[in-house]
Design a protein around this motif. Structure first.
Motif, short mmCIF file in Angstrom:
data_model
loop_
_atom_site.label_atom_id
_atom_site.label_comp_id
_atom_site.label_asym_id
_atom_site.label_seq_id
_atom_site.Cartn_x
_atom_site.Cartn_y
_atom_site.Cartn_z
N ALA A 160 0.84 -1.20 0.00
CA ALA A 160 0.00 0.00 0.00
C ALA A 160 0.87 1.25 0.00
O ALA A 160 0.58 2.24 -0.71
N ALA A 161 1.96 1.23 0.76
CA ALA A 161 2.87 2.38 0.81
C ALA A 161 3.53 2.60 -0.54
O ALA A 161 3.64 3.74 -1.02
N TYR A 162 3.98 1.51 -1.19
CA TYR A 162 4.63 1.66 -2.49
C TYR A 162 3.62 2.19 -3.52
O TYR A 162 3.94 3.05 -4.33
N LEU A 163 2.40 1.66 -3.48
CA LEU A 163 1.38 2.12 -4.42
C LEU A 163 1.08 3.60 -4.22
O LEU A 163 0.79 4.32 -5.18
N ALA A 164 1.16 4.06 -2.99
CA ALA A 164 0.86 5.46 -2.70
C ALA A 164 2.00 6.40 -3.07
O ALA A 164 1.75 7.52 -3.53
N GLY A 165 3.26 5.96 -2.89
CA GLY A 165 4.35 6.90 -3.10
C GLY A 165 5.69 6.31 -3.49
O GLY A 165 6.71 7.00 -3.39
N GLY A 166 5.71 5.06 -3.92
CA GLY A 166 6.96 4.47 -4.39
C GLY A 166 7.92 4.13 -3.26
O GLY A 166 7.54 4.06 -2.08
N ALA B 95 -9.13 4.53 -3.24
CA ALA B 95 -9.87 3.91 -2.15
C ALA B 95 -9.08 3.98 -0.84
O ALA B 95 -9.65 4.19 0.23
N MET B 96 -7.76 3.82 -0.92
CA MET B 96 -6.93 3.91 0.29
C MET B 96 -6.99 5.31 0.88
O MET B 96 -7.13 5.48 2.09
N ARG B 97 -6.89 6.30 0.05
CA ARG B 97 -6.90 7.67 0.53
C ARG B 97 -8.23 8.05 1.17
O ARG B 97 -8.27 8.82 2.12
N SER B 98 -9.31 7.49 0.64
CA SER B 98 -10.63 7.80 1.18
C SER B 98 -11.09 6.78 2.22
O SER B 98 -12.21 6.89 2.73
N ARG B 99 -10.22 5.78 2.51
CA ARG B 99 -10.56 4.68 3.44
C ARG B 99 -11.84 3.97 2.99
O ARG B 99 -12.66 3.58 3.79
N ASN B 100 -11.99 3.80 1.70
CA ASN B 100 -13.18 3.16 1.14
C ASN B 100 -12.89 1.69 0.89
O ASN B 100 -12.09 1.34 0.02
N SER C 279 -5.20 -3.20 6.91
CA SER C 279 -5.63 -2.33 7.99
C SER C 279 -4.92 -0.98 7.84
O SER C 279 -3.69 -0.92 7.68
N LEU C 280 -5.68 0.10 7.88
CA LEU C 280 -5.12 1.42 7.66
C LEU C 280 -5.16 2.25 8.94
O LEU C 280 -5.48 3.44 8.93
N THR C 281 -4.83 1.60 10.04
CA THR C 281 -4.78 2.29 11.33
C THR C 281 -3.35 2.26 11.85
O THR C 281 -2.56 1.38 11.51
N GLY C 282 -3.02 3.25 12.68
CA GLY C 282 -1.69 3.31 13.26
C GLY C 282 -0.78 4.27 12.52
O GLY C 282 -1.08 4.73 11.41
N ALA C 283 0.36 4.57 13.13
CA ALA C 283 1.30 5.55 12.58
C ALA C 283 1.87 5.11 11.23
O ALA C 283 1.97 5.90 10.30
N VAL D 292 1.39 7.12 7.64
CA VAL D 292 2.51 7.58 6.82
C VAL D 292 2.51 6.89 5.46
O VAL D 292 2.82 7.51 4.44
N ALA D 293 2.14 5.61 5.41
CA ALA D 293 2.09 4.88 4.14
C ALA D 293 1.14 5.56 3.16
O ALA D 293 1.43 5.66 1.96
N ILE D 294 0.01 6.06 3.66
CA ILE D 294 -0.98 6.67 2.78
C ILE D 294 -0.72 8.15 2.56
O ILE D 294 -0.82 8.66 1.45
N GLY D 295 -0.34 8.86 3.61
CA GLY D 295 -0.24 10.31 3.52
C GLY D 295 1.15 10.89 3.55
O GLY D 295 1.30 12.11 3.49
N GLY D 296 2.18 10.07 3.66
CA GLY D 296 3.53 10.60 3.72
C GLY D 296 3.94 10.94 5.14
O GLY D 296 3.14 10.86 6.07
N ILE D 297 5.18 11.35 5.32
CA ILE D 297 5.71 11.61 6.66
C ILE D 297 4.96 12.74 7.35
O ILE D 297 4.90 12.80 8.58
N ALA D 298 4.34 13.63 6.57
CA ALA D 298 3.57 14.72 7.17
C ALA D 298 2.36 14.21 7.93
O ALA D 298 1.80 14.93 8.76
#
Length: 282
Positions: free
Chosen positions: A50-56, A207-212, A223-227, A231-237
């Motif tokens: 999921a992290a790679y798909l979101a930002g390589g 779908a990941m970004r919208s948690r759909n 599972s898209l919970t936790g730190a 970060v995997a979905i939205g970056g270090i910010a």
């Protein structure tokens, strides 16, 4: 007689239309290349995938760093520096490699971690898995060149006209502006993207970004919970501790190389278009 049977203003108008058409054709070719078959009955996407798909590769490493920060195996120091805590690594796979790399050098910035480990076997395997799933497009210069071919043709014609116009001492100012636009568009089309998502991959990413968690997705989401997931979905910010997120984000973009001795505590409060042209062109 006008060169090529066209006056300067006539050629400029036609060339502007050609640049726009080249951009549109390149966009359509990229969409065509991105249509990849997706094997049925796939296993659930891993958080690393999921992290790679979101930002390589960068996002995969950022997520690993988030895991270590949350487990207090890494400490974020002022100035955006990372320091390993402890002498032994109990983490697995990529997180262990990140921990060992930081401990070896004493402290490293996030940018340095990304640069050193972006080709780690675990990162490469993650990419290969996503290619096999049909969620990203295999990177190859042949595909990039194919998609950019319309713009390359337009650029070549423009350069030929420019050379001809200069030899005949014709005004070529507007043509040069359009050539700059065409060159920028060609550069963008050829620039290697990581990841280059397929249409199915783009759907999963949205779908990941919208948690759909729609049942119509080609693959189940992790599972898209936790730190680490944030970060995997939205970056270090998106790291829950905003003080750490801002420091690491600034460090990763600036690549500064110095650190302050004081550290954050774990209780810190939890970031081508071308204009038209009138006149000449040989």
């Amino acid at each position: 007689m006008e060169p090529w049977g066209l006056s300067g203003p006539q050629f400029t108008g036609l060339y502007f239309a050609a640049v726009v058409a080249g951009i549109l054709l390149t966009f359509l070719l990229r969409r065509l290349v991105a249509r990849r078959p997706v094997p049925p009955a796939q296993s659930k996407l891993s958080l690393r995938e999921a992290a790679y798909l979101a930002g390589g590769p960068r996002r995969v490493l950022d997520s690993a760093v988030a895991t270590l920060l949350k487990a207090q195996r890494l400490r974020a120091r002022r100035g955006g520096w990372l320091q390993a805590v402890g002498k032994e690594s109990s983490e697995a796979d990529l997180a262990r490699a990140v921990y060992d790399h930081v401990r070896e050098y004493g402290e490293r910035s996030l940018r340095q971690v990304r640069s050193a480990l972006r080709r780690h076997p675990e990162v490469r395997e993650t990419r290969a898995s996503l290619v096999e799933r049909g969620l990203i497009v295999p990177q190859a210069w042949s595909r990039a060149l194919l998609c950019a071919l319309p713009l390359l043709v337009v650029l070549g014609v423009g350069i030929a006209r420019l050379v001809n116009g200069v030899r005949l001492y014709r005004p070529v100012g507007n043509l040069i502006l359009l050539l700059v636009c065409a060159a920028i568009a060609t550069f963008v089309a050829l620039w290697p993207r990581s990841p280059w998502r397929s249409r199915a991959g783009a759907e999963v990413h949205t779908a990941m970004r919208s948690r759909n968690r729609s049942k119509n997705l080609p693959v189940r989401l992790p599972s898209l919970t936790g730190a680490a997931a944030a970060v995997a979905i939205g970056g270090i910010a998106a790291y829950p501790n905003q003080a750490i997120a801002q420091a690491l984000g600034a460090s990763s973009s600036s690549g500064s190389s110095g650190g302050d001795s004081s550290s954050f505590s774990s209780s810190c409060s939890s970031g081508s278009s071308c204009g038209g042209g009138g006149g000449c062109g040989g």
